[in-house]
Design an enzyme around this catalytic site. Sequence first.
Site, PDB file in Angstrom:
ATOM      1  N   THR A  26       2.097   9.430   2.319  1.00 27.10           N
ATOM      2  CA  THR A  26       1.353  10.765   1.591  1.00 27.10           C
ATOM      3  C   THR A  26      -0.113  10.768   1.963  1.00 27.10           C
ATOM      4  OG1 THR A  26       2.764  10.036  -0.297  1.00 27.10           O
ATOM      5  CG2 THR A  26       0.415  10.887  -0.756  1.00 27.10           C
ATOM      6  N   GLN A  99      11.396  12.828   2.592  1.00 25.37           N
ATOM      7  CA  GLN A  99      11.451  11.763   1.649  1.00 25.37           C
ATOM      8  C   GLN A  99      11.476  12.139   0.254  1.00 25.37           C
ATOM      9  OE1 GLN A  99       8.464   8.709   0.548  1.00 25.37           O
ATOM     10  NE2 GLN A  99       9.951   7.190   1.088  1.00 25.37           N
ATOM     11  N   HIS A 181      13.740   8.451  -2.395  1.00 21.91           N
ATOM     12  CA  HIS A 181      12.875   7.017  -2.365  1.00 21.91           C
ATOM     13  C   HIS A 181      13.140   6.484  -3.642  1.00 21.91           C
ATOM     14  CE1 HIS A 181       9.130   5.363  -2.314  1.00 21.91           C
ATOM     15  NE2 HIS A 181       8.187   6.442  -1.980  1.00 21.91           N
ATOM     16  N   ASN A 184       8.923   1.007  -4.027  1.00 23.36           N
ATOM     17  CA  ASN A 184       7.361   1.147  -3.984  1.00 23.36           C
ATOM     18  C   ASN A 184       7.121   1.395  -5.731  1.00 23.36           C
ATOM     19  OD1 ASN A 184       7.447   0.465  -1.294  1.00 23.36           O
ATOM     20  ND2 ASN A 184       6.410   2.551  -0.705  1.00 23.36           N
ATOM     21  N   TYR A 186       8.377   3.424  -7.819  1.00 24.56           N
ATOM     22  CA  TYR A 186       8.745   4.592  -8.321  1.00 24.56           C
ATOM     23  C   TYR A 186       9.866   4.977  -9.219  1.00 24.56           C
ATOM     24  CZ  TYR A 186       4.534   5.902  -5.560  1.00 24.56           C
ATOM     25  OH  TYR A 186       3.128   5.747  -4.710  1.00 24.56           O
ATOM     26  N   ARG A 233      15.551   4.479   0.639  1.00 25.76           N
ATOM     27  CA  ARG A 233      14.366   3.441   1.088  1.00 25.76           C
ATOM     28  C   ARG A 233      14.235   2.440  -0.169  1.00 25.76           C
ATOM     29  NH1 ARG A 233       8.054   3.442   2.697  1.00 25.76           N
ATOM     30  NH2 ARG A 233       8.822   2.430   4.782  1.00 25.76           N
ATOM     31  N   ASN A 241       2.381  -0.572  -7.493  1.00 23.98           N
ATOM     32  CA  ASN A 241       2.573   0.189  -8.896  1.00 23.98           C
ATOM     33  C   ASN A 241       2.964  -0.787  -9.945  1.00 23.98           C
ATOM     34  OD1 ASN A 241       1.875   2.795  -8.417  1.00 23.98           O
ATOM     35  ND2 ASN A 241       3.928   3.238  -6.933  1.00 23.98           N
ATOM     36  N   GLY A 323       3.976   2.526  10.005  1.00 22.44           N
ATOM     37  CA  GLY A 323       3.374   3.369   9.053  1.00 22.44           C
ATOM     38  C   GLY A 323       1.848   3.685   9.430  1.00 22.44           C
TER      39      GLY A 323
END
Length: 367
Positions: A26, A99, A181, A184, A186, A233, A241, A323
């Site tokens: 992002t 993604q 996705h 992480n 989400y 992923r 988070n 990354g």
Amino acid sequence: MSRKLFEPYTLKSLPLRNRIVMAPMTRCRCAEGDIPTPLMAEYYAQRASAGLIISEGTPVSPKARGYLWTPGIYSEPQLAGWRAVADAVHSAGGRLFAQIWHVGRVSHNSLQPDGEAPEGPTDEQPQDAGCFAIDADGNPGNVPVSRPRALDLDGIARVREQFVQAARNAIEAGMDGVEIHAANGYLFDQFLNAKVNTRDDAYGGSVENRCRFLLETLDQAGAAIGLERTGVRISPNGRFNAMPEDPEMEATFLYLAAELDRRGIAYLHINDQATFGMPAIPDGLIPKIRAAFHGPIILCGGYDADRAHGAIGEGFADLVAFGVPFIANPDLPARLEHRWPLNEPDRDTFYGGDEKGYTDYPFYQPE
Ligand SMILES: Cc1cc2nc3c(=O)[nH]c(=O)nc-3n(C[C@H](O)[C@H](O)[C@H](O)COP(=O)(O)O)c2cc1C
């Protein structure tokens, strides 16, 4: 040393020029209306020497958003923007997956349509979680997330359909596939986690129930565009988070790996959050996932060329994603292959802004 990292690889039927993947990142630089810009096309095309680029997270609907200026994949102008990105990457010889993303409970009312509440597995508000939104003074900044409301069964069906449409849209825009996705902290990761997902319907409780939303979404997206063009992923043991430690983590991800194996998906992408300063994936879990999932595996999180060669050599990874090194080094594959020095990343320009810290990192000039 093995040179496999730099050699061509066929991902299902998609030929890649090497096994180096640009990880989804992002960068919060899109235009009003969450539309991908020509600058984004230039940024991705600069990095097209990766075997595969996975785009930054792209929200599947206005309610899926958790950051300002992230590019969506649900409106015509957004698709036109992505078409230009895909064309630029393909013209430079690269491959591009989108993604596709829903942040779930980690969002803020100011990012939601009509200032509504975000939506998650339950209405519990995570403590100590922030998102990039408009603060109380009306300025962009990190703000605490708002209290979510629990998705009901109609809501789950709606979100599932939005992912399916996003997958269709990615292909229509000329992209090579999608990555769902589920990492992480989400939406899907929230459903997978036994501490976060305390629902008592068919989508919560048992391991099977917590995996159901992701697997149903995957099956339907796969039916629309082909499972061989649909990757997933995950980030086992992730805490980003405000995700809590999950006592059922291993059982959940091993069940999921076996289910993904049966489906013949494009790949399983496993992100280790240790480079985010979070606990690492426990020793021994990757080999267990590898034993359960026989398709292509992408490993990510703190890799350099030597570690990548090791992971491929041991058979745990088929591809390795990078990354932060890709942010600062548009020509990362050549730099890794020739052991040229790497540019240093400028963390102040990771999120938001213009071409500074985005498209202005230099390519290496050999003497
Ligand atoms: C600026 C930035 C943005 C990121 N955005 C995303 C994202 O949109 N989706 C995602 O799955 N991971 C995202 N990540 C995580 C990366 O994909 C990757 O997993 C992480 O940087 C670890 O790999 P590395 O050690 O090679 O940097 C982001 C990381 C950074 C640094």
